[in-house]
Design a protein around this motif. Structure first.
Motif, PDB file in Angstrom:
ATOM      1  N   ALA A  70      -2.200  17.282  -6.955  1.00 45.46           N
ATOM      2  CA  ALA A  70      -3.632  17.063  -7.105  1.00 45.46           C
ATOM      3  C   ALA A  70      -3.992  17.037  -8.588  1.00 45.46           C
ATOM      4  O   ALA A  70      -4.767  16.189  -9.046  1.00 45.46           O
ATOM      5  CB  ALA A  70      -4.409  18.160  -6.370  1.00 45.46           C
ATOM      6  N   SER A  86       0.749   4.184  -2.789  1.00 46.02           N
ATOM      7  CA  SER A  86       0.342   5.550  -2.444  1.00 46.02           C
ATOM      8  C   SER A  86       1.439   6.548  -2.803  1.00 46.02           C
ATOM      9  O   SER A  86       1.155   7.680  -3.188  1.00 46.02           O
ATOM     10  CB  SER A  86      -0.038   5.644  -0.965  1.00 46.02           C
ATOM     11  OG  SER A  86       1.109   5.499  -0.166  1.00 46.02           O
ATOM     12  N   ARG A 140     -14.911   4.848 -12.076  1.00 45.19           N
ATOM     13  CA  ARG A 140     -14.510   6.178 -11.631  1.00 45.19           C
ATOM     14  C   ARG A 140     -13.018   6.405 -11.854  1.00 45.19           C
ATOM     15  O   ARG A 140     -12.592   7.477 -12.283  1.00 45.19           O
ATOM     16  CB  ARG A 140     -14.837   6.348 -10.142  1.00 45.19           C
ATOM     17  CG  ARG A 140     -14.470   7.710  -9.604  1.00 45.19           C
ATOM     18  CD  ARG A 140     -14.827   7.860  -8.150  1.00 45.19           C
ATOM     19  NE  ARG A 140     -14.010   7.007  -7.291  1.00 45.19           N
ATOM     20  CZ  ARG A 140     -14.120   6.928  -5.966  1.00 45.19           C
ATOM     21  NH1 ARG A 140     -15.056   7.657  -5.349  1.00 45.19           N
ATOM     22  NH2 ARG A 140     -13.355   6.138  -5.250  1.00 45.19           N
ATOM     23  N   ARG A 200      -2.914  13.755 -10.084  1.00 43.01           N
ATOM     24  CA  ARG A 200      -3.816  12.657  -9.733  1.00 43.01           C
ATOM     25  C   ARG A 200      -5.100  12.753 -10.542  1.00 43.01           C
ATOM     26  O   ARG A 200      -5.629  11.758 -11.027  1.00 43.01           O
ATOM     27  CB  ARG A 200      -4.171  12.724  -8.230  1.00 43.01           C
ATOM     28  CG  ARG A 200      -3.068  12.281  -7.318  1.00 43.01           C
ATOM     29  CD  ARG A 200      -3.626  11.901  -5.947  1.00 43.01           C
ATOM     30  NE  ARG A 200      -4.232  13.028  -5.236  1.00 43.01           N
ATOM     31  CZ  ARG A 200      -3.565  13.867  -4.468  1.00 43.01           C
ATOM     32  NH1 ARG A 200      -2.257  13.710  -4.295  1.00 43.01           N
ATOM     33  NH2 ARG A 200      -4.182  14.855  -3.863  1.00 43.01           N
ATOM     34  N   LEU A 201      -5.577  13.988 -10.694  1.00 46.05           N
ATOM     35  CA  LEU A 201      -6.840  14.181 -11.382  1.00 46.05           C
ATOM     36  C   LEU A 201      -6.746  13.764 -12.848  1.00 46.05           C
ATOM     37  O   LEU A 201      -7.626  13.077 -13.373  1.00 46.05           O
ATOM     38  CB  LEU A 201      -7.250  15.663 -11.283  1.00 46.05           C
ATOM     39  CG  LEU A 201      -8.611  16.031 -11.859  1.00 46.05           C
ATOM     40  CD1 LEU A 201      -9.712  15.241 -11.182  1.00 46.05           C
ATOM     41  CD2 LEU A 201      -8.859  17.529 -11.680  1.00 46.05           C
ATOM     42  N   HIS A 205     -14.154   3.100  -1.287  1.00 41.26           N
ATOM     43  CA  HIS A 205     -14.124   4.553  -1.096  1.00 41.26           C
ATOM     44  C   HIS A 205     -15.003   5.294  -2.083  1.00 41.26           C
ATOM     45  O   HIS A 205     -14.603   6.300  -2.675  1.00 41.26           O
ATOM     46  CB  HIS A 205     -12.686   5.083  -1.164  1.00 41.26           C
ATOM     47  CG  HIS A 205     -11.869   4.711   0.028  1.00 41.26           C
ATOM     48  ND1 HIS A 205     -12.363   4.707   1.315  1.00 41.26           N
ATOM     49  CD2 HIS A 205     -10.573   4.318   0.139  1.00 41.26           C
ATOM     50  CE1 HIS A 205     -11.423   4.337   2.160  1.00 41.26           C
ATOM     51  NE2 HIS A 205     -10.330   4.080   1.466  1.00 41.26           N
ATOM     52  N   LEU A 206     -16.237   4.815  -2.237  1.00 45.29           N
ATOM     53  CA  LEU A 206     -17.205   5.606  -2.999  1.00 45.29           C
ATOM     54  C   LEU A 206     -17.766   6.683  -2.067  1.00 45.29           C
ATOM     55  O   LEU A 206     -17.729   6.536  -0.847  1.00 45.29           O
ATOM     56  CB  LEU A 206     -18.336   4.713  -3.513  1.00 45.29           C
ATOM     57  CG  LEU A 206     -17.922   3.634  -4.516  1.00 45.29           C
ATOM     58  CD1 LEU A 206     -19.137   2.812  -4.940  1.00 45.29           C
ATOM     59  CD2 LEU A 206     -17.252   4.252  -5.735  1.00 45.29           C
ATOM     60  N   SER A 252       0.837  -1.212   0.000  1.00 45.97           N
ATOM     61  CA  SER A 252       0.000   0.000   0.000  1.00 45.97           C
ATOM     62  C   SER A 252       0.865   1.253   0.000  1.00 45.97           C
ATOM     63  O   SER A 252       0.578   2.237  -0.694  1.00 45.97           O
ATOM     64  CB  SER A 252      -0.910   0.016   1.221  1.00 45.97           C
ATOM     65  OG  SER A 252      -1.801  -1.067   1.180  1.00 45.97           O
ATOM     66  N   THR A 253       1.939   1.200   0.794  1.00 46.49           N
ATOM     67  CA  THR A 253       2.823   2.357   0.865  1.00 46.49           C
ATOM     68  C   THR A 253       3.414   2.658  -0.512  1.00 46.49           C
ATOM     69  O   THR A 253       3.444   3.816  -0.950  1.00 46.49           O
ATOM     70  CB  THR A 253       3.945   2.092   1.888  1.00 46.49           C
ATOM     71  OG1 THR A 253       3.341   1.710   3.133  1.00 46.49           O
ATOM     72  CG2 THR A 253       4.807   3.307   2.080  1.00 46.49           C
ATOM     73  N   PHE A 287      -9.382   1.246  -4.587  1.00 46.17           N
ATOM     74  CA  PHE A 287      -8.986   0.854  -3.236  1.00 46.17           C
ATOM     75  C   PHE A 287      -9.710  -0.412  -2.798  1.00 46.17           C
ATOM     76  O   PHE A 287     -10.792  -0.729  -3.291  1.00 46.17           O
ATOM     77  CB  PHE A 287      -9.332   1.969  -2.243  1.00 46.17           C
ATOM     78  CG  PHE A 287      -8.673   3.278  -2.542  1.00 46.17           C
ATOM     79  CD1 PHE A 287      -7.380   3.541  -2.108  1.00 46.17           C
ATOM     80  CD2 PHE A 287      -9.345   4.259  -3.259  1.00 46.17           C
ATOM     81  CE1 PHE A 287      -6.781   4.755  -2.377  1.00 46.17           C
ATOM     82  CE2 PHE A 287      -8.750   5.478  -3.526  1.00 46.17           C
ATOM     83  CZ  PHE A 287      -7.462   5.724  -3.089  1.00 46.17           C
ATOM     84  N   LEU A 302      -0.028  10.179  -3.301  1.00 48.03           N
ATOM     85  CA  LEU A 302      -0.847  10.411  -2.110  1.00 48.03           C
ATOM     86  C   LEU A 302       0.038  10.615  -0.894  1.00 48.03           C
ATOM     87  O   LEU A 302      -0.381  11.194   0.100  1.00 48.03           O
ATOM     88  CB  LEU A 302      -1.793   9.226  -1.863  1.00 48.03           C
ATOM     89  CG  LEU A 302      -2.918   9.045  -2.873  1.00 48.03           C
ATOM     90  CD1 LEU A 302      -3.728   7.806  -2.547  1.00 48.03           C
ATOM     91  CD2 LEU A 302      -3.816  10.264  -2.900  1.00 48.03           C
ATOM     92  N   GLU A 303       1.252  10.101  -0.993  1.00 50.57           N
ATOM     93  CA  GLU A 303       2.213  10.269   0.085  1.00 50.57           C
ATOM     94  C   GLU A 303       3.551  10.617  -0.533  1.00 50.57           C
ATOM     95  O   GLU A 303       3.776  10.356  -1.715  1.00 50.57           O
ATOM     96  CB  GLU A 303       2.363   8.973   0.897  1.00 50.57           C
ATOM     97  CG  GLU A 303       1.294   8.782   1.947  1.00 50.57           C
ATOM     98  CD  GLU A 303       1.546   7.535   2.776  1.00 50.57           C
ATOM     99  OE1 GLU A 303       1.658   7.645   3.993  1.00 50.57           O
ATOM    100  OE2 GLU A 303       1.644   6.441   2.182  1.00 50.57           O
ATOM    101  N   PHE A 305      -7.185   5.637  -9.128  1.00 52.20           N
ATOM    102  CA  PHE A 305      -7.006   4.750  -7.978  1.00 52.20           C
ATOM    103  C   PHE A 305      -8.201   3.811  -7.815  1.00 52.20           C
ATOM    104  O   PHE A 305      -9.347   4.209  -7.997  1.00 52.20           O
ATOM    105  CB  PHE A 305      -6.907   5.562  -6.683  1.00 52.20           C
ATOM    106  CG  PHE A 305      -5.587   6.224  -6.477  1.00 52.20           C
ATOM    107  CD1 PHE A 305      -4.502   5.493  -6.005  1.00 52.20           C
ATOM    108  CD2 PHE A 305      -5.429   7.568  -6.740  1.00 52.20           C
ATOM    109  CE1 PHE A 305      -3.276   6.105  -5.803  1.00 52.20           C
ATOM    110  CE2 PHE A 305      -4.211   8.188  -6.537  1.00 52.20           C
ATOM    111  CZ  PHE A 305      -3.129   7.460  -6.076  1.00 52.20           C
ATOM    112  N   MET A 324     -17.649  12.400 -10.754  1.00 52.66           N
ATOM    113  CA  MET A 324     -16.940  13.352  -9.889  1.00 52.66           C
ATOM    114  C   MET A 324     -15.567  13.773 -10.431  1.00 52.66           C
ATOM    115  O   MET A 324     -15.273  14.965 -10.493  1.00 52.66           O
ATOM    116  CB  MET A 324     -16.829  12.772  -8.469  1.00 52.66           C
ATOM    117  CG  MET A 324     -16.175  13.703  -7.458  1.00 52.66           C
ATOM    118  SD  MET A 324     -16.926  15.344  -7.374  1.00 52.66           S
ATOM    119  CE  MET A 324     -18.380  14.992  -6.395  1.00 52.66           C
ATOM    120  N   PRO A 325     -14.688  12.821 -10.860  1.00 53.30           N
ATOM    121  CA  PRO A 325     -13.399  13.278 -11.401  1.00 53.30           C
ATOM    122  C   PRO A 325     -13.578  14.155 -12.642  1.00 53.30           C
ATOM    123  O   PRO A 325     -12.812  15.092 -12.857  1.00 53.30           O
ATOM    124  CB  PRO A 325     -12.682  11.968 -11.777  1.00 53.30           C
ATOM    125  CG  PRO A 325     -13.399  10.898 -11.057  1.00 53.30           C
ATOM    126  CD  PRO A 325     -14.805  11.359 -10.851  1.00 53.30           C
TER     127      PRO A 325
END
Ligand SMILES: Nc1ncnc2c1ncn2[C@@H]1O[C@H](COP(=O)(O)OP(=O)(O)OP(=O)(O)O)[C@@H](O)[C@H]1O
Ligand SMILES: [Mg+2]
Lengths: 459, 218
Positions: B78, B49, B152, B81-82, B93-94, B45-46, B89, B54-55, B87, B106-107
């Protein structure tokens, strides 16, 4: 985004409604405080309006403060009396006037005063000295009967009838001592330069159509103001002469004809003029605008407040009492409004903080999808701003409705109501918005800073 | 687009410090499909991300094509990512307040794309959920929710898709569906795809596998 915000509001409905309601209350109080300091209730002005012909007085001389001593001089035929009394008398000898050279309003000043928004009429102080029976000092006052009808000053007429247009040499006299006589013989001095010459008198024969006496329930007891200074020939009749002399009211056209003869055609120049405002609730605004044109302009209740002590001192009882203690409601209203805004802002801040806490996951997901910190902060701030505008609009509308009814009852012109409403709406909504955004800035920044990965790992 | 990690090290400053990644260097060629696997806590995961911005790594570099991304500012990350990363998960994470179509849109809305709803419906059609567009997440099964999440992730036609245990919360059938979807999009549209998983189905298939142990490439 909008859908998200809207559903967020619905989900947190209780909180959102609390925020809206608190802002609405604050906005209502603020709108009320804004409407409060304007002008005065009509009940405060009736006596003064009748005597002076105005709700706001424009003067050719600056007003002395209440503490200033001897700034005004009353100069009848032989003596000069000094007083604190800033009162309204003809601008030349034989009158109460500022110490020093008499001054007068120019016709250009009068025109500019009449052009001020909210002013419906300008009533120059048509007054000149005259001698009544037994050499008693009286003041000959010209009244415009049409204007008087609009001002509602007929209440002064206790017997006979009010003066009307085309009354010719008819007069209304002081009836405090008893029924008015059927006729009156007056003598008018001649104006030489700025001095009334009592050696060269003109005799006038007037038919008396009525007498005036202030009604008992009126605070404006003109005739009860007893002077300690005795004017002219001593005798029982002249002891009442301080304030300052009995008035003899005659039609304006007659007055102008007498003036023309007594002054050999010199143009009339008033030392003061009464401004009649469309709506006494806005008299303060008019007074402020007028003081940019003339040396002094003051609302009648304020004037009375300034001069009140002198009246009491001289007459033993107040001549006109103001129903408003100037400044107090304004300061208090402002303070209450400020406190209400602060309280509403705190509720808003609390709401936004809970909102951010409740939406950690949502905010984390949006950030993972690529929403920038600015977008997130904007979302929170936008929601706070939206709630504040909604609450502000509701609260403002509620108060403004009441204010509008009052203004309509006071015959304020529609344009002024609308403009005043827009101005106050701008101030109220602006204040609500600024307060909400200030308070939302912390929660907004917090939302923008949320660590995405940590938030997503939480669930 | 190629995705490259150079000497990635991530230390979480908790207690004595946890070294979640230890000098990981790895190259994901454009259009490749890579499975990252390893025991729990090995840093999958690290890695994902950090690859997805994200990190931030404690040391090392992340390159996307010719662009170094680990040094970008928050706003630029940002935007990256957009526009370039999708991503998926394990926990879906909806957004619970939005329907399937609104979630997929949304995106697109964040990127101010026109005709967001039309494109969202088209994507839902592609993941086999055309009939469920106006359903809320709680009205969908786990497998359906994850397919919405895949739609998404692909909304803005990203160059890179990162899926962290996309089948971890699903039964084997739904899991197979989701994996098939990811494979199909990878084949048809050529996104560089990285899937963290210890799903035996995924590992059994041919393709590149990256094994991690204690934060290191095996
Ligand atoms: N925010 C954090 N603070 C401290 N330690 C963390 C944090 N996030 C992850 N770790 C630690 O980093 C190491 C790697 O975690 P990571 O989630 O990447 O493992 P993983 O391979 O994805 O495991 P799993 O298969 O269980 O999902 C673990 O030891 C974990 O405890
Ligand atoms: Mg993991």
């Amino acid at each position: 985004m909008l859908a998200l915000a809207w559903r967020g509001i619905l989900r947190d409905l209780d909180r959102s409604l609390l925020a809206v309601a608190s802002v609405a209350i604050a906005a209502a109080i603020l709108a009320g405080a804004l409407a409060l300091p304007d002008g005065f209730p009509p009940s405060a002005q009736i006596g003064a309006r009748a005597i002076v012909g105005g709700d706001v007085l424009a003067m050719a001389q600056p007003l002395p403060g209440p503490a200033a001593s001897g700034n005004w001089a009353w100069v009848p035929a032989q003596h000069t009396y000094r007083t604190d009394l800033p009162l309204f008398f003809p601008g030349t000898l034989g009158s109460l006037e500022p110490a020093g050279a008499p001054s007068a309003l120019t016709s250009q000043q009068l025109r500019r005063l009449a052009a001020l928004p909210g002013v419906t009429a300008v009533y120059p102080d048509y007054a000149m000295p005259a001698l009544g029976p037994g050499g008693r000092q009286v003041v000959l006052r010209g009244r415009d009967s049409t204007l008087d009808a609009r001002l509602g000053v007929q209440h002064l007429i206790q017997s006979g009838r009010p003066l009307a247009a085309g009354d010719g040499m008819d007069a209304v006299v002081d009836a405090a001592a008893g029924p008015p006589p059927a006729s009156l013989t007056l003598q008018v001095p001649t104006l030489r330069g700025s001095v009334w010459d009592y050696g060269s008198l003109r005799t006038l024969h007037l038919r008396v159509v009525g007498g005036y006496r202030a009604p008992a329930d009126q605070p404006a007891q003109v005739e009860t103001a007893q002077g300690t200074e005795v004017v002219g020939p001593t005798g029982p009749e002249s002891t009442t002469a301080y304030w300052p002399s009995p008035d003899v009211w005659i039609p304006l056209s007659t007055w102008l004809a007498i003036w023309a003869r007594a002054t050999h055609g010199a143009p009339f120049a008033p030392a003061q003029a009464g401004l009649i405002v469309a709506n006494t609730l806005r008299a303060a605004t008019v007074a402020k605008a007028a003081s940019a044109i003339v040396p002094a302009a003051i609302e009648v209740p304020d004037l009375v407040a300034v001069a009140g002590d002198s009246f009491v001192q001289l007459g033993g009882s107040p001549v006109v009492t103001s129903t408003r203690a100037p400044g107090v409601p304004l300061a208090l209203g402002g303070l209450v409004a400020a406190l209400a805004i602060v309280a509403a802002a705190m509720v808003m801040a609390g709401t936004m903080l809970t909102l951010v806490a409740g939406r950690r996951h949502e905010i984390g997901v949006l950030k993972a999808l690529g929403a920038s910190p600015a977008t997130i902060a904007g979302m929170v701030a936008g929601e706070a701003g939206g709630l504040a505008l909604l609450g502000g609009a509701l609260g403002f509308a509620a108060t403004r409705l009441v204010v509008t009814v009052i203004l309509l009852a006071a015959h304020a012109p529609a344009g002024e109501i609308v403009l005043g409403g827009l101005r106050e709406a701008g101030i109220v909504l602006g204040a609500c918005l600024v307060a909400a955004l200030l308070c939302a800035s912390l929660p907004a920044a917090e939302a923008a800073r949320l660590p995405t990965m940590a938030v997503l790992r939480e669930s | 687009m190629s995705l490259r990690a150079v000497d990635l090290t991530k230390i979480y400053l908790v207690g004595q410090g946890v070294k979640a990644l230890d000098q990981v260097s790895v190259d994901f060629p454009p259009g490749s499909f890579t499975v990252v696997t390893g025991p729990s806590g090995c840093g999958k995961s690290t890695l994902l991300s950090i690859l997805g911005g994200l990190e931030r790594p404690t040391y090392g570099e992340v390159w996307m094509g010719e662009r170094r991304v680990d040094r970008l500012g928050e706003g630029e990350l940002a935007r990256l990512r957009l526009g370039s990363i999708g991503f998926v998960f394990q926990a879906f994470h909806l957004l619970a307040d939005l329907t399937a179509a609104e979630n997929v849109a949304m995106p697109l809305r964040l990127a101010r794309r026109p005709a967001a709803r039309e494109r969202a419906l088209e994507l839902l059609e592609q993941v086999g959920l055309g009939q469920r567009a106006d359903h809320y997440p709680h009205q969908l099964s786990g497998g359906e929710q994850q397919r919405v999440a895949v739609a998404r992730a692909l909304a803005n036609r990203p160059a890179v898709v990162l899926a962290d245990e996309p089948t971890g919360n699903l039964d084997s059938r739904s899991g197979t569906d989701v994996i098939a979807l990811l494979r199909r999009f990878n084949r048809e549209q050529g996104q560089t795809t990285v899937v963290a998983s210890h799903d035996p189905v995924l590992l059994a298939e041919p393709g590149r596998v990256l094994r991690l142990r204690d934060g290191r490439v095996e």
